[in-house]
Design a protein around this motif. Structure first.
Motif, PDB file in Angstrom:
ATOM      1  N   LEU A  33       0.826  -1.218   0.000  1.00 11.53           N
ATOM      2  CA  LEU A  33       0.000   0.000   0.000  1.00 11.53           C
ATOM      3  C   LEU A  33       0.857   1.263   0.000  1.00 11.53           C
ATOM      4  O   LEU A  33       0.493   2.272  -0.589  1.00 11.53           O
ATOM      5  CB  LEU A  33      -0.914   0.029   1.224  1.00 11.53           C
ATOM      6  CG  LEU A  33      -2.198  -0.774   1.159  1.00 11.53           C
ATOM      7  CD1 LEU A  33      -2.897  -0.746   2.519  1.00 11.53           C
ATOM      8  CD2 LEU A  33      -3.118  -0.249   0.078  1.00 11.53           C
ATOM      9  N   LYS A  34       1.990   1.196   0.687  1.00  7.29           N
ATOM     10  CA  LYS A  34       2.877   2.355   0.806  1.00  7.29           C
ATOM     11  C   LYS A  34       3.914   2.402  -0.309  1.00  7.29           C
ATOM     12  O   LYS A  34       4.771   3.280  -0.317  1.00  7.29           O
ATOM     13  CB  LYS A  34       3.603   2.338   2.164  1.00  7.29           C
ATOM     14  CG  LYS A  34       2.684   2.291   3.362  1.00  7.29           C
ATOM     15  CD  LYS A  34       1.810   3.509   3.420  1.00  7.29           C
ATOM     16  CE  LYS A  34       0.851   3.447   4.580  1.00  7.29           C
ATOM     17  NZ  LYS A  34      -0.254   4.365   4.431  1.00  7.29           N
ATOM     18  N   ASP A  35       3.844   1.442  -1.235  1.00 10.62           N
ATOM     19  CA  ASP A  35       4.777   1.366  -2.365  1.00 10.62           C
ATOM     20  C   ASP A  35       6.229   1.350  -1.884  1.00 10.62           C
ATOM     21  O   ASP A  35       7.057   2.143  -2.328  1.00 10.62           O
ATOM     22  CB  ASP A  35       4.538   2.518  -3.351  1.00 10.62           C
ATOM     23  CG  ASP A  35       5.224   2.290  -4.692  1.00 10.62           C
ATOM     24  OD1 ASP A  35       5.400   1.116  -5.067  1.00 10.62           O
ATOM     25  OD2 ASP A  35       5.586   3.278  -5.352  1.00 10.62           O
ATOM     26  N   MET A  36       6.494   0.451  -0.942  1.00 10.39           N
ATOM     27  CA  MET A  36       7.842   0.304  -0.410  1.00 10.39           C
ATOM     28  C   MET A  36       8.136  -1.172  -0.200  1.00 10.39           C
ATOM     29  O   MET A  36       7.225  -1.998  -0.247  1.00 10.39           O
ATOM     30  CB  MET A  36       7.997   1.098   0.897  1.00 10.39           C
ATOM     31  CG  MET A  36       7.086   0.664   2.008  1.00 10.39           C
ATOM     32  SD  MET A  36       6.992   1.739   3.491  1.00 10.39           S
ATOM     33  CE  MET A  36       8.533   2.486   3.620  1.00 10.39           C
ATOM     34  N   GLY A  52      10.539   5.680  20.612  1.00  7.35           N
ATOM     35  CA  GLY A  52       9.267   5.779  21.321  1.00  7.35           C
ATOM     36  C   GLY A  52       8.188   6.494  20.529  1.00  7.35           C
ATOM     37  O   GLY A  52       7.260   7.054  21.113  1.00  7.35           O
ATOM     38  N   LYS A  53       8.309   6.476  19.200  1.00  6.11           N
ATOM     39  CA  LYS A  53       7.354   7.160  18.327  1.00  6.11           C
ATOM     40  C   LYS A  53       6.493   6.144  17.595  1.00  6.11           C
ATOM     41  O   LYS A  53       6.927   5.029  17.327  1.00  6.11           O
ATOM     42  CB  LYS A  53       8.093   8.015  17.297  1.00  6.11           C
ATOM     43  CG  LYS A  53       8.926   9.125  17.905  1.00  6.11           C
ATOM     44  CD  LYS A  53       9.675   9.881  16.835  1.00  6.11           C
ATOM     45  CE  LYS A  53      10.508  11.003  17.445  1.00  6.11           C
ATOM     46  NZ  LYS A  53      11.267  11.727  16.429  1.00  6.11           N
ATOM     47  N   THR A  54       5.288   6.545  17.244  1.00  3.89           N
ATOM     48  CA  THR A  54       4.438   5.671  16.445  1.00  3.89           C
ATOM     49  C   THR A  54       4.866   5.751  14.982  1.00  3.89           C
ATOM     50  O   THR A  54       5.095   6.847  14.467  1.00  3.89           O
ATOM     51  CB  THR A  54       2.944   6.016  16.608  1.00  3.89           C
ATOM     52  OG1 THR A  54       2.180   5.096  15.833  1.00  3.89           O
ATOM     53  CG2 THR A  54       2.629   7.423  16.172  1.00  3.89           C
ATOM     54  N   PRO A  55       4.990   4.606  14.315  1.00  5.34           N
ATOM     55  CA  PRO A  55       5.442   4.622  12.924  1.00  5.34           C
ATOM     56  C   PRO A  55       4.332   4.903  11.916  1.00  5.34           C
ATOM     57  O   PRO A  55       4.611   5.105  10.745  1.00  5.34           O
ATOM     58  CB  PRO A  55       6.008   3.223  12.729  1.00  5.34           C
ATOM     59  CG  PRO A  55       5.266   2.376  13.693  1.00  5.34           C
ATOM     60  CD  PRO A  55       4.939   3.270  14.862  1.00  5.34           C
ATOM     61  N   PHE A  56       3.070   4.915  12.364  1.00  2.60           N
ATOM     62  CA  PHE A  56       1.951   5.016  11.430  1.00  2.60           C
ATOM     63  C   PHE A  56       1.027   6.191  11.752  1.00  2.60           C
ATOM     64  O   PHE A  56       0.766   6.481  12.918  1.00  2.60           O
ATOM     65  CB  PHE A  56       1.126   3.728  11.447  1.00  2.60           C
ATOM     66  CG  PHE A  56       1.917   2.507  11.068  1.00  2.60           C
ATOM     67  CD1 PHE A  56       2.349   2.321   9.765  1.00  2.60           C
ATOM     68  CD2 PHE A  56       2.230   1.549  12.011  1.00  2.60           C
ATOM     69  CE1 PHE A  56       3.076   1.204   9.406  1.00  2.60           C
ATOM     70  CE2 PHE A  56       2.961   0.424  11.665  1.00  2.60           C
ATOM     71  CZ  PHE A  56       3.388   0.249  10.356  1.00  2.60           C
ATOM     72  N   SER A  57       0.531   6.806  10.706  1.00  5.98           N
ATOM     73  CA  SER A  57      -0.477   7.865  10.859  1.00  5.98           C
ATOM     74  C   SER A  57      -1.810   7.218  11.221  1.00  5.98           C
ATOM     75  O   SER A  57      -1.981   5.999  11.110  1.00  5.98           O
ATOM     76  CB  SER A  57      -0.625   8.630   9.540  1.00  5.98           C
ATOM     77  OG  SER A  57      -1.199   7.782   8.544  1.00  5.98           O
ATOM     78  N   SER A  58      -2.770   8.023  11.623  1.00  2.65           N
ATOM     79  CA  SER A  58      -4.091   7.481  11.967  1.00  2.65           C
ATOM     80  C   SER A  58      -4.744   6.827  10.749  1.00  2.65           C
ATOM     81  O   SER A  58      -5.410   5.800  10.877  1.00  2.65           O
ATOM     82  CB  SER A  58      -4.993   8.568  12.555  1.00  2.65           C
ATOM     83  OG  SER A  58      -5.156   9.627  11.639  1.00  2.65           O
ATOM     84  N   ASN A  59      -4.524   7.386   9.560  1.00  8.38           N
ATOM     85  CA  ASN A  59      -5.070   6.789   8.347  1.00  8.38           C
ATOM     86  C   ASN A  59      -4.432   5.424   8.072  1.00  8.38           C
ATOM     87  O   ASN A  59      -5.121   4.462   7.735  1.00  8.38           O
ATOM     88  CB  ASN A  59      -4.869   7.717   7.145  1.00  8.38           C
ATOM     89  CG  ASN A  59      -5.574   7.213   5.914  1.00  8.38           C
ATOM     90  OD1 ASN A  59      -6.765   6.939   5.951  1.00  8.38           O
ATOM     91  ND2 ASN A  59      -4.843   7.068   4.828  1.00  8.38           N
ATOM     92  N   ILE A  64      -4.376  -0.649   8.362  1.00  9.34           N
ATOM     93  CA  ILE A  64      -3.815  -1.836   8.998  1.00  9.34           C
ATOM     94  C   ILE A  64      -4.905  -2.625   9.723  1.00  9.34           C
ATOM     95  O   ILE A  64      -4.934  -3.858   9.653  1.00  9.34           O
ATOM     96  CB  ILE A  64      -2.659  -1.454   9.945  1.00  9.34           C
ATOM     97  CG1 ILE A  64      -1.464  -0.972   9.114  1.00  9.34           C
ATOM     98  CG2 ILE A  64      -2.272  -2.613  10.862  1.00  9.34           C
ATOM     99  CD1 ILE A  64      -0.376  -0.284   9.909  1.00  9.34           C
ATOM    100  N   GLU A  65      -5.812  -1.947  10.399  1.00  8.57           N
ATOM    101  CA  GLU A  65      -6.924  -2.636  11.065  1.00  8.57           C
ATOM    102  C   GLU A  65      -7.750  -3.428  10.048  1.00  8.57           C
ATOM    103  O   GLU A  65      -8.166  -4.557  10.325  1.00  8.57           O
ATOM    104  CB  GLU A  65      -7.818  -1.652  11.823  1.00  8.57           C
ATOM    105  CG  GLU A  65      -7.264  -1.238  13.162  1.00  8.57           C
ATOM    106  CD  GLU A  65      -6.996  -2.395  14.100  1.00  8.57           C
ATOM    107  OE1 GLU A  65      -7.842  -3.313  14.220  1.00  8.57           O
ATOM    108  OE2 GLU A  65      -5.913  -2.398  14.719  1.00  8.57           O
ATOM    109  N   GLU A  66      -7.981  -2.854   8.881  1.00  8.99           N
ATOM    110  CA  GLU A  66      -8.729  -3.562   7.829  1.00  8.99           C
ATOM    111  C   GLU A  66      -7.935  -4.767   7.326  1.00  8.99           C
ATOM    112  O   GLU A  66      -8.494  -5.845   7.122  1.00  8.99           O
ATOM    113  CB  GLU A  66      -9.062  -2.605   6.681  1.00  8.99           C
ATOM    114  CG  GLU A  66      -9.822  -3.236   5.533  1.00  8.99           C
ATOM    115  CD  GLU A  66     -11.200  -3.760   5.909  1.00  8.99           C
ATOM    116  OE1 GLU A  66     -11.770  -4.507   5.091  1.00  8.99           O
ATOM    117  OE2 GLU A  66     -11.714  -3.452   6.999  1.00  8.99           O
TER     118      GLU A  66
END
Length: 87
Positions: A33-36, A52-59, A64-66
């Motif tokens: 999905l991220k073309d990587m 200690g950071k989140t690697p993913f945006s809320s979108n 990922i949940e889907e």
């Protein structure tokens, strides 16, 4: 957009990591999905986690949940120290 001059040179190695198959399916689909590449995705996740950071945006988390639903991945972070290999 990052230019070639902005890129950092690294030395990568091939590894034979074993990973739960549904987690791998979700990771591969997320990378697509991220073309990587899967390796680039994993490196990004780990570098964020090390700080200690989140690697993913809320979108991205919604995507990922889907994907987790599609691939039947019900494992949560709290399960990480309770996993054992299926014989």
């Amino acid at each position: 957009m990052k230019t070639q001059a902005d890129r950092l040179e690294v030395e990568r190695v091939q590894t034979g990591v074993r990973i739960e198959k549904r987690i791998l399916k979700v990771l591969k689909a997320t990378a697509e999905l991220k073309d990587m590449t899967l390796g680039d995705l994993i490196e990004g996740i780990v570098l964020h986690a090390f700080e200690g950071k989140t690697p993913f945006s809320s979108n991205s988390l919604k995507e990922i949940e889907e994907l987790k639903r599609i691939y039947g991945l019900k494992l949560r972070a709290g399960d990480s120290h309770r996993l054992k290999e299926k014989l």
